[in-house]
Design an enzyme around this catalytic site. Sequence first.
Site, PDB file in Angstrom:
ATOM      1  N   THR A 239       8.776   5.264 -20.169  1.00 59.07           N
ATOM      2  CA  THR A 239       8.305   6.446 -20.312  1.00 59.07           C
ATOM      3  C   THR A 239       9.672   7.504 -20.818  1.00 59.07           C
ATOM      4  OG1 THR A 239       6.699   6.110 -18.588  1.00 59.07           O
ATOM      5  CG2 THR A 239       7.352   8.276 -18.578  1.00 59.07           C
TER       6      THR A 239
ATOM      7  N   GLY B 179      -1.573   6.700 -15.178  1.00 58.34           N
ATOM      8  CA  GLY B 179      -0.372   6.877 -13.862  1.00 58.34           C
ATOM      9  C   GLY B 179       0.150   8.251 -13.644  1.00 58.34           C
ATOM     10  N   ASP B 180       1.240   8.167 -12.939  1.00 57.81           N
ATOM     11  CA  ASP B 180       1.890   9.514 -12.556  1.00 57.81           C
ATOM     12  C   ASP B 180       2.090  10.589 -13.777  1.00 57.81           C
ATOM     13  OD1 ASP B 180       3.925   7.463 -13.109  1.00 57.81           O
ATOM     14  OD2 ASP B 180       5.328   9.038 -12.273  1.00 57.81           O
TER      15      ASP B 180
ATOM     16  N   GLY C 127       8.672   5.431 -13.570  1.00 56.31           N
ATOM     17  CA  GLY C 127       8.581   4.282 -12.665  1.00 56.31           C
ATOM     18  C   GLY C 127       7.222   3.769 -12.579  1.00 56.31           C
TER      19      GLY C 127
HETATM   20  N1  ASP Z   1       5.235   6.028 -14.661  1.00 57.66           N
HETATM   21  C1  ASP Z   1       4.423   5.594 -15.699  1.00 57.66           C
HETATM   22  C2  ASP Z   1       3.419   4.950 -15.375  1.00 57.66           C
HETATM   23  O1  ASP Z   1       3.140   4.472 -14.231  1.00 57.66           O
HETATM   24  C3  ASP Z   1       5.534   4.274 -16.451  1.00 57.66           C
HETATM   25  C4  ASP Z   1       6.619   4.613 -16.592  1.00 57.66           C
HETATM   26  O2  ASP Z   1       7.431   5.283 -16.189  1.00 57.66           O
HETATM   27  O3  ASP Z   1       7.283   3.722 -17.779  1.00 57.66           O
HETATM   28  O4  ASP Z   1       2.214   5.082 -16.111  1.00 57.66           O
END
Ligand code: ASP
Length: 310
Positions: free
Chosen positions: A177, A207-208, A229
Amino acid sequence: MSKYTLVIHGGAGTILKTDMTDEKELAYHKALGEALDKGAEVLIKGGSAIDAVRAATISLEDNILFNAGRGSVFGKDGRQEMDASIMDGKTKMAGAVSAVQHIRNPVELAYTIMTKSPHVMLNGKGAYDFAVLNGLKTEPDEYFFSEFRHNQWKQMQGSDEAALDHNVIIKDKKFGTVGAVALDVNGNIAAATSTGGMTNKQFGRVGDSPIIGAGTYANNKTCAISCTGHGEPFIRAVTAYDVSCLMEYKGLSLEEAMTIVVHDKLMKIDGEGGMIGVDAKGNAAMVFNSEGMYRGMRNSNGINEVRIYK
Ligand code: ASP
């Protein structure tokens, strides 16, 4: 005190020197440096924090190395669905988009939702239609495709697991990300985050990253935060807003608050990853509990650095 500060990340996870070639390391350094150039250019000219985080995030989305925009990971059904968000610490206005396909720069769509609609978040087809109506750039599947991400997905295809993209060197975990936080010369801060999510995720999974308060948050009074994350624990911990709360209600510094959230609160619920942050006084931090995090910082005091490992 620095007049302007820009911090970026390109994801966290099991990023080990032993898995890296010199060429790959150089390519990541170059990509992060270019994103810092783009964002800093805005800040040096006296532009706003929100425009700086947009510029830096677009540069990372356009780079196939990162799991955002071009080069996004593949979901369970072999499609690439993207999430993004942006927040302005001055106005506390926010925009977000989830599970969208074919949008070249999801962060621009999040910005357009913030500035041209009465809403905070749009998703899927509605978000796509809104993007087209507003003249945003769209691209065919081939534009987003990368052999590398496709191979990662192939390794997981058919399983019920989802993984952070930097972690799919079989069993380890990585997240690619991207995000940026900035302080501008007028003392305003902003944050943006953009992602393809997790490899082999259930289609429709969000996701977040597009969730205000979880993956992204900005408030001039406290901080601007962009996370990366394992999204599910980050959502449950309301991660970015928790940093702001610790600063606002407990009087902690930016770094103290980020450290508690990343190394204590997230760790207790298996929340692997990290975050970048700035405050309106020009403090900045990059904190993670994984092996590495692609990251970089530039400010008006002459700091100019790009790092990958712990
Ligand atoms: N936080 C992102 C998600 O869970 C993934 C990432 O940070 O790579 O979609």
